[in-house]
Design an enzyme around this catalytic site. Sequence first.
Site, short mmCIF file in Angstrom:
data_model
loop_
_atom_site.label_atom_id
_atom_site.label_comp_id
_atom_site.label_asym_id
_atom_site.label_seq_id
_atom_site.Cartn_x
_atom_site.Cartn_y
_atom_site.Cartn_z
N SER A 31 27.05 -19.63 10.07
CA SER A 31 28.28 -20.05 10.74
C SER A 31 29.02 -18.79 11.19
O SER A 31 28.84 -17.71 10.61
CB SER A 31 29.16 -20.84 9.77
N TYR B 77 33.17 -20.80 1.47
CA TYR B 77 32.35 -21.10 2.65
C TYR B 77 31.99 -19.82 3.39
O TYR B 77 30.82 -19.62 3.77
CB TYR B 77 33.12 -22.05 3.57
#
Length: 278
Positions: A146, A159
């Site tokens: 990501s 994350y």
Amino acid sequence: MTRHTKHADAVVTGAGSGIGRAFARELARRGGRVVCADLDETAAKETVAAIHAAGGEALAVACDVADVAQVQALHDTAVDWLDRAPRLVVNNAGIGAGGKVVGEAPLSDWQRTLGVNLWGVINGCHVFVPTLRQAGRGGGVINVASAAGFTAAPRMAAYNVSKAGVVSLSETLAAELAGTGIAVTVLCPTFVRTNIFDGELIDPGAAGMARRIARIAGFSADRVARTTLDAHDKGRLYVVPQLDAQLLWRTKRLLPAPYTRAAGLLGRFVPDEEGASR
């Protein structure tokens, strides 16, 4: 250009929805047989049904990628069903997490996020890469990270760390596999219109804002999957499909200190679970 994704026998994790489902359907459209793995077997079967309806071949397998024994079982099932080693492995399974600062986010959230997002990819590479090597037919690995892996947005530490680890793992793997004919690609998108924002580890306020941004500016999962597979065929290590991610990547590399200060200021406007900004 090596067409790793044409008629590729593939394994895709997290194939029950979102980017994983898009990868599976696109690979089947390109003529490959696809093993569709997901924690939710029902969702994986829905992906398989869609592939079958379009004339493709696919198999659904239940798998928790955080459990290496289940990933090994996935490997064995895939090799048995394909009757040979897969040519392409897409380590896509992941969960969303965010909304709390370091010290407030429960350690259980860290453990679950790293378990799926990072260890899931580690397990996939650990189990499948030796088989790709031994097969001696080249092939490829696509790891889904990501833009969070390099943007380091506040209140997304678990994350961010998980995705940064995937980027680093992919870079290392690419160096180790140089000259073997096995290509490595790491995908780093920003907002994609998927169900990842529905995860139980994302605070409602942050999830709502992310959904709104994705709805307005996000790419579709199908577009991201096609772009990534085409880039993989061209031998690209990094796929940063969106302009905002590309700008953030370059800005942080050129101006790391000002970037971090700006990120801190913007982070104050992310709503918490009560919907208020800090």
